[in-house]
Design a protein around this motif. Structure first.
Motif, mmCIF file in Angstrom:
data_model
loop_
_atom_site.group_PDB
_atom_site.id
_atom_site.type_symbol
_atom_site.label_atom_id
_atom_site.label_comp_id
_atom_site.label_asym_id
_atom_site.label_seq_id
_atom_site.Cartn_x
_atom_site.Cartn_y
_atom_site.Cartn_z
ATOM 1 N N ALA A 165 -2.047 87.492 48.313
ATOM 2 C CA ALA A 165 -0.448 86.665 48.046
ATOM 3 C C ALA A 165 -0.237 85.549 49.092
ATOM 4 O O ALA A 165 0.521 84.655 48.774
ATOM 5 C CB ALA A 165 0.350 87.570 48.553
ATOM 6 N N LEU A 166 -0.815 85.936 50.769
ATOM 7 C CA LEU A 166 -0.188 84.984 51.607
ATOM 8 C C LEU A 166 -0.991 83.576 50.996
ATOM 9 O O LEU A 166 0.283 82.320 51.068
ATOM 10 C CB LEU A 166 -1.230 85.555 52.785
ATOM 11 C CG LEU A 166 -0.497 84.623 54.144
ATOM 12 C CD1 LEU A 166 1.326 83.922 53.699
ATOM 13 C CD2 LEU A 166 -1.145 84.770 55.389
ATOM 14 N N GLY A 167 -1.893 83.369 50.486
ATOM 15 C CA GLY A 167 -2.697 82.536 50.287
ATOM 16 C C GLY A 167 -2.035 81.865 48.842
ATOM 17 O O GLY A 167 -1.919 80.446 49.100
ATOM 18 N N ALA A 168 -1.395 82.758 48.257
ATOM 19 C CA ALA A 168 -0.630 82.174 46.549
ATOM 20 C C ALA A 168 0.389 81.239 47.381
ATOM 21 O O ALA A 168 0.832 80.086 46.876
ATOM 22 C CB ALA A 168 -0.561 83.097 46.136
ATOM 23 N N ILE A 169 1.582 81.889 48.217
ATOM 24 C CA ILE A 169 2.074 81.553 48.646
ATOM 25 C C ILE A 169 1.730 80.201 49.643
ATOM 26 O O ILE A 169 2.895 78.758 49.392
ATOM 27 C CB ILE A 169 2.750 82.470 49.980
ATOM 28 C CG1 ILE A 169 3.450 83.078 48.760
ATOM 29 C CG2 ILE A 169 4.069 81.831 51.006
ATOM 30 C CD1 ILE A 169 3.863 84.383 50.305
ATOM 31 N N GLU A 170 0.502 79.938 50.478
ATOM 32 C CA GLU A 170 0.004 78.674 51.306
ATOM 33 C C GLU A 170 -0.158 77.535 50.088
ATOM 34 O O GLU A 170 0.466 76.783 49.836
ATOM 35 C CB GLU A 170 -1.193 78.967 52.267
ATOM 36 C CG GLU A 170 -0.818 79.748 53.015
ATOM 37 C CD GLU A 170 -1.579 80.293 54.125
ATOM 38 O OE1 GLU A 170 -1.537 80.527 55.549
ATOM 39 O OE2 GLU A 170 -2.755 80.180 53.192
ATOM 40 N N ARG A 171 -0.974 78.224 49.151
ATOM 41 C CA ARG A 171 -0.905 77.512 48.176
ATOM 42 C C ARG A 171 0.281 76.649 47.432
ATOM 43 O O ARG A 171 0.705 75.142 47.655
ATOM 44 C CB ARG A 171 -1.918 77.601 47.402
ATOM 45 C CG ARG A 171 -3.754 78.079 47.388
ATOM 46 C CD ARG A 171 -4.349 78.374 46.932
ATOM 47 N NE ARG A 171 -4.694 79.487 45.480
ATOM 48 C CZ ARG A 171 -4.608 80.482 45.933
ATOM 49 N NH1 ARG A 171 -5.428 80.570 47.479
ATOM 50 N NH2 ARG A 171 -4.227 81.638 45.663
ATOM 51 N N ALA A 172 1.531 77.604 47.190
ATOM 52 C CA ALA A 172 2.073 76.901 46.510
ATOM 53 C C ALA A 172 3.174 75.787 47.598
ATOM 54 O O ALA A 172 3.924 74.722 47.138
ATOM 55 C CB ALA A 172 3.269 78.131 46.097
ATOM 56 N N ALA A 173 3.174 75.953 48.944
ATOM 57 C CA ALA A 173 3.606 75.162 49.561
ATOM 58 C C ALA A 173 3.162 74.614 49.709
ATOM 59 O O ALA A 173 3.361 73.716 50.084
ATOM 60 C CB ALA A 173 4.329 76.234 51.160
ATOM 61 N N CYS A 174 2.000 74.062 49.875
ATOM 62 C CA CYS A 174 1.102 72.799 49.557
ATOM 63 C C CYS A 174 0.951 72.422 48.489
ATOM 64 O O CYS A 174 1.405 70.748 48.436
ATOM 65 C CB CYS A 174 -0.298 73.085 49.996
ATOM 66 S SG CYS A 174 -1.010 74.080 51.132
ATOM 67 N N GLY A 175 1.789 72.905 46.767
ATOM 68 C CA GLY A 175 1.710 71.347 46.171
ATOM 69 C C GLY A 175 3.251 70.989 46.282
ATOM 70 O O GLY A 175 3.457 69.699 45.200
#
Length: 280
Positions: A165-175
């Motif tokens: 979940a944390l990685g998904a948040i990080e990827r969304a933030a990068c997008g």
């Protein structure tokens, strides 16, 4: 993708081919360079490539780096491409690369950026930190910022440090950051601002005795005497330049560098597309 043993060794030997040409040109032009990072580790621990590694890193003092990117293309010939962020607006890494024309080494990030990268060797310029502590801290802070902006503006598929979940948040933030940085900063502005910060300590009246690859400004600086003048090590049967004190360099960078990492920690940069082109 994952390498099979034959493809990994073929890739290593093509990178060695590039390295030998860079070495030839540097000797002809009187340009100082040295093996860097994992290439030094491979030389001292394995006598060549780290067995699972898939790249070569070279360091150059800034003045030698500038001479190389300006003069080397005429000496390398048509078989090779010298790519820098100044000459290629699709390149996110704020340092140089030399690759074999007609080959392809593509990651998710390079594909998104439209960066048609071949099988390559990295060229890392070393800059002096300012002798003023406040200026040096700002220098490193600005370089970290502009290199991050460059990666974010070129591609949204940035490798993030966490999974789940944390990685998904990080990827969304990068997008989201990708869209924002593309709107705010042109590639030319990013490169200009980075270079201004990276080189501000190189004036002899301002320079400290510490050197940094400013694209990796989070790393601890190296004492100039640790890096220069160069020593010589054996890499894949070739006598090549290395930092002045390669063991001290490895201790600072890796700690217990003689110890092999566990199998699960043996990582490389395997691309999503690998094409040997005419060298297949």
């Amino acid at each position: 993708m994952q390498y099979d043993d034959r493809d990994l060794r073929k890739l290593q030997l093509l990178e060695l081919r590039i390295l030998k040409e860079i070495d030839r040109v540097c000797r002809e032009l009187g340009i100082t360079y040295f093996l860097d990072s994992g290439s030094v580790l491979g030389a001292l621990r394995h006598g060549g490539f780290i067995p699972w590694d898939d790249d070569i890193d070279l360091g150059m003092p800034r003045a030698d780096y500038d001479r190389f990117v300006a003069e080397a293309p005429a000496f390398l010939g048509e078989e090779y491409v010298v790519s820098t962020p100044e000459t290629n607006p699709h390149q996110a890494a704020l340092f140089g690369k030399v690759w074999l024309r007609g080959t392809r080494f593509a990651t998710e990030e390079t594909i998104e950026a439209g960066f048609d990268q071949g099988i390559f060797v990295d060229l890392l310029p070393y800059d002096a930190l300012s002798s003023d502590p406040a200026t040096a801290a700002k220098q490193r802070r600005d370089c970290r910022f502009w290199q991050s902006v460059s990666y974010l503006s070129h591609a949204k598929s940035i490798v993030v440090p966490h999974k789940g979940a944390l990685g998904a948040i990080e990827r969304a933030a990068c997008g989201a950051a990708h869209l924002a940085t593309r709107g705010l900063y042109s590639p030319e502005k990013i490169v200009s601002r980075f270079n201004k910060a990276a080189t501000c300590g190189n004036d002899p009246s301002l320079a400290s005795d510490e050197l940094v690859v400013m694209a990796y400004a989070t790393y601890e600086p190296y004492a100039r005497s640790m890096m220069l003048p160069t020593s010589t090590v054996t890499f894949e049967g070739c006598e090549l330049p290395a930092p002045a004190d390669p063991e001290a360099f490895l201790r600072q960078l890796y700690g217990e560098w003689q110890k092999l990492p566990p199998v699960e920690a043996r990582r490389n940069h395997a691309p999503v597309e690998l094409d040997f082109g005419p060298y297949a």
